[in-house]
Design a protein around this motif. Structure first.
Motif, PDB file in Angstrom:
ATOM      1  N   PHE A 242       0.798  -1.237   0.000  1.00  0.00           N
ATOM      2  CA  PHE A 242       0.000   0.000   0.000  1.00  0.00           C
ATOM      3  C   PHE A 242       0.828   1.283   0.000  1.00  0.00           C
ATOM      4  O   PHE A 242       2.001   1.275   0.399  1.00  0.00           O
ATOM      5  N   ALA A 243       0.173   2.336  -0.432  1.00  0.00           N
ATOM      6  CA  ALA A 243       0.670   3.680  -0.103  1.00  0.00           C
ATOM      7  C   ALA A 243      -0.539   4.383   0.483  1.00  0.00           C
ATOM      8  O   ALA A 243      -1.674   4.136   0.064  1.00  0.00           O
ATOM      9  N   TYR A 244      -0.318   5.244   1.457  1.00  0.00           N
ATOM     10  CA  TYR A 244      -1.439   5.933   2.091  1.00  0.00           C
ATOM     11  C   TYR A 244      -1.273   7.432   1.918  1.00  0.00           C
ATOM     12  O   TYR A 244      -0.229   8.000   2.221  1.00  0.00           O
TER      13      TYR A 244
ATOM     14  N   ASP B 284      -9.254  12.824   9.381  1.00  0.00           N
ATOM     15  CA  ASP B 284      -8.092  12.147   8.845  1.00  0.00           C
ATOM     16  C   ASP B 284      -7.497  11.164   9.853  1.00  0.00           C
ATOM     17  O   ASP B 284      -7.149  10.038   9.520  1.00  0.00           O
ATOM     18  N   ALA B 285      -7.411  11.604  11.065  1.00  0.00           N
ATOM     19  CA  ALA B 285      -6.829  10.748  12.094  1.00  0.00           C
ATOM     20  C   ALA B 285      -7.629   9.454  12.235  1.00  0.00           C
ATOM     21  O   ALA B 285      -7.065   8.355  12.303  1.00  0.00           O
ATOM     22  N   GLU B 286      -8.938   9.607  12.252  1.00  0.00           N
ATOM     23  CA  GLU B 286      -9.773   8.418  12.415  1.00  0.00           C
ATOM     24  C   GLU B 286      -9.641   7.461  11.233  1.00  0.00           C
ATOM     25  O   GLU B 286      -9.605   6.248  11.395  1.00  0.00           O
ATOM     26  N   ARG B 287      -9.574   8.039  10.051  1.00  0.00           N
ATOM     27  CA  ARG B 287      -9.470   7.189   8.868  1.00  0.00           C
ATOM     28  C   ARG B 287      -8.158   6.430   8.870  1.00  0.00           C
ATOM     29  O   ARG B 287      -8.110   5.237   8.555  1.00  0.00           O
ATOM     30  N   HIS B 288      -7.114   7.130   9.210  1.00  0.00           N
ATOM     31  CA  HIS B 288      -5.827   6.460   9.231  1.00  0.00           C
ATOM     32  C   HIS B 288      -5.818   5.349  10.272  1.00  0.00           C
ATOM     33  O   HIS B 288      -5.259   4.274  10.060  1.00  0.00           O
ATOM     34  N   ALA B 289      -6.468   5.614  11.370  1.00  0.00           N
ATOM     35  CA  ALA B 289      -6.545   4.596  12.411  1.00  0.00           C
ATOM     36  C   ALA B 289      -7.250   3.349  11.876  1.00  0.00           C
ATOM     37  O   ALA B 289      -6.840   2.213  12.152  1.00  0.00           O
TER      38      ALA B 289
ATOM     39  N   ALA C 189      -6.919  -2.240  10.009  1.00  0.00           N
ATOM     40  CA  ALA C 189      -7.140  -3.292   9.016  1.00  0.00           C
ATOM     41  C   ALA C 189      -5.837  -4.051   8.732  1.00  0.00           C
ATOM     42  O   ALA C 189      -5.819  -5.283   8.671  1.00  0.00           O
ATOM     43  N   LEU C 190      -4.776  -3.316   8.575  1.00  0.00           N
ATOM     44  CA  LEU C 190      -3.492  -3.978   8.313  1.00  0.00           C
ATOM     45  C   LEU C 190      -3.138  -4.916   9.462  1.00  0.00           C
ATOM     46  O   LEU C 190      -2.777  -6.071   9.264  1.00  0.00           O
ATOM     47  N   HIS C 191      -3.251  -4.369  10.650  1.00  0.00           N
ATOM     48  CA  HIS C 191      -2.951  -5.163  11.829  1.00  0.00           C
ATOM     49  C   HIS C 191      -3.749  -6.461  11.846  1.00  0.00           C
ATOM     50  O   HIS C 191      -3.216  -7.540  12.081  1.00  0.00           O
TER      51      HIS C 191
ATOM     52  N   PRO D 149       1.912  -1.926   9.319  1.00  0.00           N
ATOM     53  CA  PRO D 149       1.623  -0.556   8.894  1.00  0.00           C
ATOM     54  C   PRO D 149       2.895   0.269   8.725  1.00  0.00           C
ATOM     55  O   PRO D 149       2.924   1.212   7.935  1.00  0.00           O
ATOM     56  N   ALA D 150       3.920  -0.075   9.446  1.00  0.00           N
ATOM     57  CA  ALA D 150       5.154   0.704   9.372  1.00  0.00           C
ATOM     58  C   ALA D 150       5.786   0.607   7.984  1.00  0.00           C
ATOM     59  O   ALA D 150       6.589   1.455   7.587  1.00  0.00           O
ATOM     60  N   GLN D 151       5.417  -0.439   7.249  1.00  0.00           N
ATOM     61  CA  GLN D 151       5.964  -0.605   5.908  1.00  0.00           C
ATOM     62  C   GLN D 151       5.267   0.291   4.877  1.00  0.00           C
ATOM     63  O   GLN D 151       5.727   0.396   3.741  1.00  0.00           O
ATOM     64  N   VAL D 152       4.143   0.866   5.271  1.00  0.00           N
ATOM     65  CA  VAL D 152       3.366   1.654   4.311  1.00  0.00           C
ATOM     66  C   VAL D 152       3.781   3.127   4.339  1.00  0.00           C
ATOM     67  O   VAL D 152       3.696   3.771   5.372  1.00  0.00           O
ATOM     68  N   PRO D 153       4.258   3.614   3.212  1.00  0.00           N
ATOM     69  CA  PRO D 153       4.619   5.036   3.166  1.00  0.00           C
ATOM     70  C   PRO D 153       3.372   5.911   3.297  1.00  0.00           C
ATOM     71  O   PRO D 153       2.371   5.641   2.641  1.00  0.00           O
ATOM     72  N   VAL D 154       3.454   6.919   4.137  1.00  0.00           N
ATOM     73  CA  VAL D 154       2.329   7.835   4.323  1.00  0.00           C
ATOM     74  C   VAL D 154       2.708   9.205   3.770  1.00  0.00           C
ATOM     75  O   VAL D 154       3.727   9.779   4.153  1.00  0.00           O
ATOM     76  N   HIS D 155       1.889   9.689   2.853  1.00  0.00           N
ATOM     77  CA  HIS D 155       2.137  11.005   2.274  1.00  0.00           C
ATOM     78  C   HIS D 155       1.102  11.964   2.839  1.00  0.00           C
ATOM     79  O   HIS D 155      -0.077  11.875   2.514  1.00  0.00           O
ATOM     80  N   ARG D 156       1.571  12.865   3.671  1.00  0.00           N
ATOM     81  CA  ARG D 156       0.606  13.730   4.348  1.00  0.00           C
ATOM     82  C   ARG D 156       0.559  15.126   3.728  1.00  0.00           C
ATOM     83  O   ARG D 156       1.588  15.681   3.344  1.00  0.00           O
TER      84      ARG D 156
END
Lengths: 367, 367
Positions: free
Chosen positions: A213-215, A225-230, A235-237, A243-250
């Motif tokens: 994924f990319a987020y 946004d915070a809730e969605r990311h949570a 889901a990943l968990h 989740p740490a493997q997923v790059p997050v572009h904020r």
DNA sequence: GCCCTGAGTGTAAGCGCATACATCATGAAA
DNA sequence: TTTCATGATGTATGCGCTTACACTCAGGGC
């Protein structure tokens, strides 16, 4: 507008007391029909319109509900620019409009829809609606100003300080929109951000076999946004992905931002299998760039959004997203205010509206 | 909210008179600094928020401007349907969203934009904005209600009867949005509908050699529509074409309506060279159907709209249209109100904002 | 020492309406 | 006829604030 007429004028004109005039307008049944007609005739003749200020004072109730949003659009940039036409200026300008020409002010669907819902529900309940859009300077004044004019108000979460909320809520009921409860006792209305994103992400993993994924996240101060990311992380968990493997572009919730992120991704080593965006605008921006570079969606890359705006339905491919009921959010907010108005001592409300995951072509190749 | 505190409470709490409290809030400079601080401390401590009703009564000025629109969306259909989730209902619903599924409530861009402009300008001038959306029943009550609460209001032309306008304008300044002056003395703000449509049509004739038109008109009671059609007719006349030869398809300003018209056209004997629509929504509907039937735009048929909404820019092909400054229309309306408020005796204002013809791919093959 | 000035503050009168309560008229009941 | 209940209307008060005007109290000029 010589001098707006008052109950006194109407009373004198129709030969009754001001109490009777007031009754004719408030409780017509309490007045004899003939008297009523006489008074109404005077009302028409004098162009009498009752002053809501006076009524509000006397009845200690304004009949108005308030809605406050921080500025979410680029409106303030309009500033002092003179928009009025110069005298004699031509009324028409013929322009060859090249693609991407002109500055586009992204419409703030969220605000528009919540506003519509609020206005609608307020109207249904017999109230008028007053809107306030915060603009830089100090939300405090604006919120206070509105608070003085209404019987209750809805405020977008995290748009004003806790002190102001506290202060204002000493006078009128305050309900927070879109924020999670955080140790406060205010009434809240929000949507299933976390659950929706979690369901969508889970579907991508289980149904589309995505592991990579990319987020694309929104602003740090966005409660949504915070809730969605949570939800995404959850889901990943739940599927054993890290989740740490997923790059997050904020960044900000804009189409341009989505384009920028997509460009960055294309420049990178390899594309993820799915780009999950925290809102539709950004997802559409991603689609723009991928489409322009011949990347197949969903063949090469799956793209998803969040909000369920109309433009996502019109996009090509149509955007898989999570529809959040923005209109209903506004309606629910007004209801919550009225509910507390009727019953001031009830426990804090915390209403969460359901969302709908819409699976469309940007994730489902076979549709 | 035990009992909202008043000036009296603050005065007692800080040991001054109510006049001083009022001064601290209205003209801080007139009060000694030490006194001011003391009063402000009490204000904070008591959670005091001044009542706008009382202030409005005393100052005979509310600090609010109003905006009234008739209902232009399908909101009223929402009616009493229960939108609140049943207790225990699931927060997420996973849906495979097929093309064209679901009912789409066409967003009313026009209202949204005018509202934004109004709110913005009102704010800039230090006023709050109250909105009212008329819904079937009786606009009279709604308009009267708002009129009692504001210092001046803008009303969409032809949305309320002349009598009501007359009545209300005896109390506050009224400015009409989007309508042409018709023997009244109200202030008006509008856009160059006629000129814009005339310029666009002339361009189609002169620049694209079109002689064979179909015209897709809006509702009969739309002031904008009438002006646009007049511009269209004027253009034909000026080029020696006979407007009577042009079939006019009249209906509501919606995308669905545009689709219906396009289907009708396809069923007919022969397609016109150009389909001129009175607004963008309808033009997009036409594009939908033509695209689905493999008709080339602009190769086979030229399609044009009016309004300049964002969706037209996103469409494929991008829609040639006339951009009308809706946000500025709202701003101008508020300005007009304030202008009359300041100078009640000035001659009636009749402001017309310029439009911009945007030539894009739906008419210009070479772009 | 006295008067005048002006800054700072208080007093009190509305602003236009809703409404509790008082008053009055009417007709039915006694 | 007298008595009341009832309906219709009037009187009077207060809602919370702004503001004209009155007042107090230095300090400066004489």
């Amino acid at each position: 507008m010589a001098k707006a007429s008052t109950v006194y004028d109407v009373a004198a004109h129709s030969g009754v007391s001001i109490a009777t005039v007031s009754r004719v307008l408030r409780r017509p049944g309490d007045v004899r029909a003939s008297t009523r007609e006489r008074v109404l005739a005077s009302v028409r003749e004098l162009g009498y319109v009752p002053s809501a200020a006076a009524r509000g004072l006397a009845a200690s109730r304004t009949g108005v509900l308030g809605l406050y949003f921080p500025s979410l659009d680029a409106m303030e940039e309009l500033g002092d620019a003179e928009f009025l036409p110069a005298p004699g200026a031509p009324l028409v300008d013929l322009v060859v409009d090249m693609p991407d020409s002109g500055v586009v002010r992204p419409p703030n669907l969220y605000f528009d829809e919540v506003l519509r819902g609020s206005e609608f529900e307020a109207w249904r309940q017999g109230f008028a609606l007053m809107v306030g859009v915060g603009r830089g300077t100090n939300p405090t004044d604006m919120v206070g100003d509105i608070a003085g004019r209404v019987d209750g108000m809805a405020i977008l979460a995290q748009s004003v300080s806790a002190e102001v909320l506290e202060h204002v809520s000493r006078r009128i009921p305050v309900v927070l929109i879109a924020g999670p409860r955080r140790g406060d006792d205010f009434d809240h209305v929000s949507v299933g951000n976390t659950e929706g994103m979690q369901a969508l992400t889970t579907h991508l993993i289980d149904g589309c076999a995505v592991t990579d994924f990319a987020y694309v996240a929104g602003p740090v101060d966005s409660p949504d946004d915070a809730e969605r990311h949570a939800g995404f992380v959850a889901a990943l968990h739940s599927r054993g992905l890290d989740p740490a493997q997923v790059p997050v572009h904020r960044g900000e919730f804009s189409r341009l931002r989505g384009r920028a992120v997509a460009s960055t991704l294309l420049d990178g080593r390899r594309m993820p299998r799915a780009v999950v965006c925290a809102n539709d605008q950004m997802a559409l921006g991603v689609l723009d760039v991928l489409g322009a570079h011949g990347v197949s969606v969903p063949g090469d890359v799956i793209v998803t959004g969040f909000d369920g705006i109309e433009a996502g339905r019109q996009a090509s491919p149509r955007l898989t997203t999570v529809r959040q009921p923005m209109v209903d959010l506004g309606r629910a907010a007004m209801r919550a205010i009225l509910s507390r108005l009727e019953n001031p001592d009830q426990a804090p409300i915390s209403l969460r509206l359901p969302v709908k995951v819409l699976l469309r072509e940007s994730s489902e190749g076979h549709l």
